[in-house]
Design an enzyme around this catalytic site. Structure first.
Site, mmCIF file in Angstrom:
data_model
loop_
_atom_site.group_PDB
_atom_site.id
_atom_site.type_symbol
_atom_site.label_atom_id
_atom_site.label_comp_id
_atom_site.label_asym_id
_atom_site.label_seq_id
_atom_site.Cartn_x
_atom_site.Cartn_y
_atom_site.Cartn_z
ATOM 1 N N TYR A 69 0.864 -1.184 0.000
ATOM 2 C CA TYR A 69 0.000 0.000 0.000
ATOM 3 C C TYR A 69 0.889 1.219 0.000
ATOM 4 C CZ TYR A 69 -3.449 3.450 1.617
ATOM 5 O OH TYR A 69 -4.266 4.552 1.731
ATOM 6 N N ASP A 74 9.436 2.831 -0.737
ATOM 7 C CA ASP A 74 8.403 3.519 0.031
ATOM 8 C C ASP A 74 8.667 3.224 1.510
ATOM 9 O OD1 ASP A 74 4.742 3.469 0.155
ATOM 10 O OD2 ASP A 74 6.272 4.475 1.357
ATOM 11 N N LYS A 106 4.785 9.533 8.367
ATOM 12 C CA LYS A 106 4.595 9.013 9.727
ATOM 13 C C LYS A 106 5.624 9.581 10.710
ATOM 14 C CE LYS A 106 2.382 4.871 7.877
ATOM 15 N NZ LYS A 106 1.010 4.853 8.388
HETATM 16 P P1 KE4 Z 1 -0.646 8.493 4.232
HETATM 17 O O1 KE4 Z 1 -1.144 9.175 2.959
HETATM 18 O O2 KE4 Z 1 -1.746 7.693 4.919
HETATM 19 O O3 KE4 Z 1 0.081 9.436 5.168
HETATM 20 O O4 KE4 Z 1 0.503 7.451 3.803
HETATM 21 C C1 KE4 Z 1 0.194 6.465 2.842
HETATM 22 C C2 KE4 Z 1 1.163 5.306 2.990
HETATM 23 C C3 KE4 Z 1 2.184 5.182 2.064
HETATM 24 N N1 KE4 Z 1 3.078 4.182 2.152
HETATM 25 C C4 KE4 Z 1 3.012 3.272 3.161
HETATM 26 C C5 KE4 Z 1 4.033 2.175 3.218
HETATM 27 C C6 KE4 Z 1 1.991 3.361 4.145
HETATM 28 O O5 KE4 Z 1 1.926 2.432 5.139
HETATM 29 C C7 KE4 Z 1 1.043 4.394 4.066
HETATM 30 C C8 KE4 Z 1 -0.097 4.541 5.046
HETATM 31 N N2 KE4 Z 1 -0.233 3.490 6.016
HETATM 32 C C9 KE4 Z 1 -1.569 3.244 6.492
HETATM 33 C C10 KE4 Z 1 -1.518 2.151 7.568
HETATM 34 N N3 KE4 Z 1 -0.873 0.963 7.145
HETATM 35 C C11 KE4 Z 1 -2.214 4.480 6.990
HETATM 36 C C12 KE4 Z 1 -3.435 4.272 7.862
HETATM 37 C C13 KE4 Z 1 -4.634 4.920 7.240
HETATM 38 O O6 KE4 Z 1 -4.813 4.793 5.998
HETATM 39 O O7 KE4 Z 1 -5.401 5.508 8.019
#
Ligand code: KE4
Length: 432
Positions: free
Chosen positions: A149, A244, A272
């Protein structure tokens, strides 16, 4: 012995209210308890390793806001940095010294990053990195791996993990074929499949984007040679390797997975932890590639609140603290005590499971087969996970509300917190 059940009266009322205002009552589907059933608890505050909900319940927190709080909630250095920034104002739409200071800390920690651009989320970071790889190479095809993701980017929201997988929509409606026709989906850890893709279309491939340690299928560790093969094939074919590290950056090592595994990408995305709990994403890498980004080069990317002073203060507080404290060895030790204890509890109860851990992130899979790819993770016993999740929640242990997520241990978790968690798991499994 019957397991306890906590009072969630106010959370349930607030959830009913929120659902009349916000789709699903949440501002991110990952929080909706879709993968475990029941209703999310509403949080009033966080402190150190704990969350407190609006019904007065305390939880040992193993989400840490889905990764950012590696030092626990409200670390004094981060709070102080934010308080100082607030006295100067919240946003100016003009450059500030703090943006350079955070950029210096990122570049110092991640040597492959020679230039870095701040954005407001991990999604913005990956979206920008993919556009940059395409603009820099003049090619269109991007390889991603099923179950990874990278945020809700149109071209990457195919066979995606995290909330997309949890809610059963790994490939979302609303995305035109044109946005994904150049996205090539391969199986994570499938080295031969990767080699075949490059043999067939190498000259078209702008880049690979991957989680160097996956968190979004649950934790999946790269098999020996997989990251190295991504590196070698991108080098051979003039493609851009994008790590990523939104989740793994400053998590699995101060320099992220690339430091831990000794494989150097061309571009890195961060998020994060790098914002200390404030909205920050970042992408960076080789100067030669980053110089293609506007205003230096033609690849456009912009953002009103990018490099926002409060967000920079969050990141500065966090990275300064991590540099000073270097918590990684102790974090890994504590996490190993926890995973060993959980594993022993499940084994003693005869519950089929496997565990994957890298540093202070791990997943207890209700799946006896070691999870090395999406097709294996898809076989997880999500009903068993849901039962475990709620039984632990009702004992004051707050785990990620999906089998396809990572558990995060922070520097604030004490030996007692770890012991309480293991004891709670033993009680749950004894009543399985
Ligand atoms: P954000 O746009 O949610 O800040 O980041 C996206 C993203 C990109 N790459 C990786 C490896 C990520 O894990 C994420 C976001 N992680 C999820 C939880 N596994 C965010 C939680 C959510 O969507 O509320």
């Amino acid at each position: 012995m019957a397991l306890p059940s906590l009072d969630h009266t106010r959370s349930e009322a607030e959830f009913a209210r929120a659902k009349q205002l916000i789709p699903g009552g949440v501002n991110s589907p990952a929080r909706a308890f879709g993968g475990v059933g029941g209703n999310p608890v509403f949080i009033e505050r966080g402190a150190e390793a704990y969350l407190y909900d609006i019904d007065g319940n305390r939880y040992v927190d193993y989400i840490g806001s889905w990764g950012p709080h590696i030092l626990g909630h409200r670390h004094p250095l981060i709070v102080k940095s934010l308080e100082n920034a607030l006295l100067r104002g919240t946003s100016f739409g003009a450059p500030t010294v703090q943006e350079s200071e955070l950029a210096e800390l990122i570049i110092e920690a991640v040597p492959s990053v020679e230039r870095v651009r701040m954005v407001n989320s991990g999604t913005e970071a990956t979206m920008s990195a993919v556009r940059l790889a395409r603009g820099y190479t003049g090619r269109n095809v991007i390889i991603k791996f099923a179950g990874c993701y990278h945020g809700h980017v149109d071209s990457l929201l195919v066979s995606a993990g995290s909330g997309a997988l949890t809610h059963g929509v790994p490939s979302s409606p609303g995305i035109p074929a044109g946005a994904t026709q150049d996205t090539l989906i391969l199986e994570y850890n499938d080295i031969e499949g990767l080699k075949a893709a490059f043999a067939a279309r190498g000259s078209e491939i702008a880049g690979i984007i991957l989680e160097p340690v996956v968190g979004n299928m649950g934790v999946v560790v790269p098999v020996a040679g997989f990251l190295e093969s991504c590196r070698e094939l991108c080098t051979q074919h003039g493609s851009v390797l994008i790590f990523d590290e939104v989740m793994t950056g400053f998590r699995v090592a101060h320099g992220g997975a690339q430091q831990r595994f000794g494989v150097t990408p061309d571009l890195t995305t961060l998020g994060k932890i790098v914002g200390g709990g404030l909205p920050v994403g970042a992408y960076g890498g080789k100067k030669e590639i980053m110089d293609s980004i506007s205003p230096v080069g033609p690849v456009y990317q912009a953002g009103t609140l990018s490099g926002n002073p409060l967000a920079m203060a969050g990141g500065l507080g966090m990275l300064t603290a991590l540099k000073a404290l270097d918590p990684y060895e102790e974090l890994e030790r504590k996490t190993t005590v926890l995973t060993q204890g959980l594993g022993e509890a499940a084994t003693k109860a005869g519950i089929p499971h496997s565990i994957a851990q890298v540093g202070s992130m791990f997943t207890l899979f209700f799946n006896p087969e070691p999870v090395t790819s999406y097709s294996i993770s898809a076989k997880n016993d999500t009903a068993a996970f849901a039962k475990f999740f709620h039984a632990m929640l009702n004992q004051g242990i707050y785990l990620p509300c999906s089998q396809f997520e990572a558990v995060f241990v922070s520097a604030a978790h004490s030996e007692v917190d770890i012991a309480i968690t293991i004891e709670a798991a033993n009680r749950v499994f004894a009543n399985w």
